[in-house]
Design an enzyme around this catalytic site. Structure first.
Site, PDB file in Angstrom:
ATOM      1  N   PHE A  61      28.644  34.145  47.012  1.00  0.00           N
ATOM      2  CA  PHE A  61      28.866  34.516  48.410  1.00  0.00           C
ATOM      3  C   PHE A  61      28.243  35.868  48.765  1.00  0.00           C
ATOM      4  CE2 PHE A  61      32.670  35.834  45.990  1.00  0.00           C
ATOM      5  CZ  PHE A  61      32.718  37.199  46.279  1.00  0.00           C
ATOM      6  N   ARG A 116      45.963  49.045  49.935  1.00  0.00           N
ATOM      7  CA  ARG A 116      45.812  47.615  49.623  1.00  0.00           C
ATOM      8  C   ARG A 116      46.985  46.810  50.186  1.00  0.00           C
ATOM      9  NH1 ARG A 116      40.848  45.716  47.995  1.00  0.00           N
ATOM     10  NH2 ARG A 116      41.977  43.939  47.182  1.00  0.00           N
ATOM     11  N   THR A 143      42.820  39.419  49.466  1.00  0.00           N
ATOM     12  CA  THR A 143      41.415  39.171  49.806  1.00  0.00           C
ATOM     13  C   THR A 143      41.287  37.952  50.722  1.00  0.00           C
ATOM     14  OG1 THR A 143      40.718  40.149  47.720  1.00  0.00           O
ATOM     15  CG2 THR A 143      39.134  38.703  48.827  1.00  0.00           C
ATOM     16  N   ARG A 200      45.263  41.754  57.273  1.00  0.00           N
ATOM     17  CA  ARG A 200      44.610  40.440  57.172  1.00  0.00           C
ATOM     18  C   ARG A 200      45.586  39.321  57.512  1.00  0.00           C
ATOM     19  NH1 ARG A 200      41.394  41.908  51.556  1.00  0.00           N
ATOM     20  NH2 ARG A 200      39.583  42.910  52.529  1.00  0.00           N
ATOM     21  N   HIS A 209      38.332  46.573  54.965  1.00  0.00           N
ATOM     22  CA  HIS A 209      38.166  46.890  53.539  1.00  0.00           C
ATOM     23  C   HIS A 209      39.098  48.036  53.167  1.00  0.00           C
ATOM     24  CE1 HIS A 209      36.229  48.086  49.746  1.00  0.00           C
ATOM     25  NE2 HIS A 209      36.391  49.326  50.185  1.00  0.00           N
ATOM     26  N   GLU A 239      33.243  55.309  46.795  1.00  0.00           N
ATOM     27  CA  GLU A 239      32.989  54.797  48.145  1.00  0.00           C
ATOM     28  C   GLU A 239      32.982  55.931  49.170  1.00  0.00           C
ATOM     29  OE1 GLU A 239      34.961  50.454  47.049  1.00  0.00           O
ATOM     30  OE2 GLU A 239      35.979  51.707  48.526  1.00  0.00           O
TER      31      GLU A 239
HETATM   32  P1  DAT Z   1      38.667  42.808  48.731  1.00  0.00           P
HETATM   33  O1  DAT Z   1      37.891  42.969  50.020  1.00  0.00           O
HETATM   34  O2  DAT Z   1      40.040  42.265  48.961  1.00  0.00           O
HETATM   35  O3  DAT Z   1      38.662  44.066  47.887  1.00  0.00           O
HETATM   36  P2  DAT Z   1      36.677  41.772  46.869  1.00  0.00           P
HETATM   37  O4  DAT Z   1      36.340  43.192  46.579  1.00  0.00           O
HETATM   38  O5  DAT Z   1      36.961  40.869  45.730  1.00  0.00           O
HETATM   39  O6  DAT Z   1      37.926  41.673  47.871  1.00  0.00           O
HETATM   40  O7  DAT Z   1      35.511  41.110  47.719  1.00  0.00           O
HETATM   41  C1  DAT Z   1      34.883  41.835  48.756  1.00  0.00           C
HETATM   42  C2  DAT Z   1      34.679  40.924  49.921  1.00  0.00           C
HETATM   43  O8  DAT Z   1      33.856  39.830  49.544  1.00  0.00           O
HETATM   44  C3  DAT Z   1      35.959  40.281  50.476  1.00  0.00           C
HETATM   45  O9  DAT Z   1      36.658  41.134  51.337  1.00  0.00           O
HETATM   46  C4  DAT Z   1      35.407  39.082  51.157  1.00  0.00           C
HETATM   47  C5  DAT Z   1      34.257  38.656  50.250  1.00  0.00           C
HETATM   48  N1  DAT Z   1      34.715  37.640  49.291  1.00  0.00           N
HETATM   49  C6  DAT Z   1      35.463  37.858  48.183  1.00  0.00           C
HETATM   50  N2  DAT Z   1      35.713  36.719  47.533  1.00  0.00           N
HETATM   51  C7  DAT Z   1      35.112  35.733  48.265  1.00  0.00           C
HETATM   52  C8  DAT Z   1      35.003  34.338  48.132  1.00  0.00           C
HETATM   53  N3  DAT Z   1      35.569  33.672  47.117  1.00  0.00           N
HETATM   54  N4  DAT Z   1      34.306  33.662  49.085  1.00  0.00           N
HETATM   55  C9  DAT Z   1      33.730  34.306  50.107  1.00  0.00           C
HETATM   56  N5  DAT Z   1      33.797  35.636  50.300  1.00  0.00           N
HETATM   57  C10 DAT Z   1      34.476  36.343  49.388  1.00  0.00           C
HETATM   58 MG    MG Z   2      37.194  45.045  46.855  1.00  0.00          MG
END
Ligand code: DAT
Ligand code: MG
Length: 149
Positions: free
Chosen positions: A57, A85, A91, A102, A115, A126
């Site tokens: 993705f 968080r 997520t 969310r 985020h 970050e």
């Molecule tokens: P978070 O934003 O909760 O820290 P992450 O760091 O694992 O989650 O991922 C960053 C972003 O990527 C998340 O906000 C949305 C996208 N994402 C994560 N997992 C996904 C998935 N399985 N399919 C599509 N988009 C995804």
């Molecule tokens: Mg993240």
């Protein structure tokens, strides 16, 4: 005082949710340390989401994040990262309880509006990435004593 990086994603900006997101962090007791509307470059987004580069993705994630401006913020507070968080939720919005950002304002993982850093170390990375000119501290102990014991 711990710091966390919070970002209103392009969907939050387009939907007019920036004030709501900011309000919730402020009313909880976080201290607003930095705030800027930014049009990020692809390079910065690829760096921000560097850990996810190999995920299927990833290209769609970067295109979504490039679809409009974001609002970059830094908040301070005791346990700011973990608390941030909790404010944001899971997520996947499907797993996010109402009361979280969310859980209250999003439906799918690819449009999850906001985020928040997932660890102290990534928060500092970050913050340095999104605010390369630095972030000043202005903690007021008189006010802090009404938030913390
Ligand atoms: P978070 O934003 O909760 O820290 P992450 O760091 O694992 O989650 O991922 C960053 C972003 O990527 C998340 O906000 C949305 C996208 N994402 C994560 N997992 C996904 C998935 N399985 N399919 C599509 N988009 C995804
Ligand atoms: Mg993240």
């Amino acid at each position: 005082m711990e710091r966390t990086y919070v970002m209103c994603k392009p969907d939050a900006v387009q939907r007019g949710l920036v004030g709501e997101i900011l309000k919730r962090f402020e009313q909880r007791g976080f201290q607003l340390l930095a705030l800027e509307l930014q049009h990020p470059t692809r390079e910065r987004l690829e760096e921000h989401y560097g850990d996810l580069k190999s995920k299927p993705f990833f290209p769609a994630l970067v295109e979504y994040m490039l679809s409009g401006p974001v609002v970059a913020m830094v908040f301070g507070g005791i346990n700011a990262v973990k608390m941030g968080r909790v404010m944001v939720g899971e997520t996947n919005p499907l797993a996010s309880t109402p009361g979280s950002l969310r859980g209250d304002f999003s439906m799918v993982v690819g449009r999850n509006i906001v985020h928040a850093s997932d660890a102290v170390e990534s928060a500092e990375k970050e913050i340095a990435l999104w605010f390369p000119n630095g972030v000043k501290n202005y903690t007021n102990p008189i006010i802090q004593q009404f938030v913390y014991e």
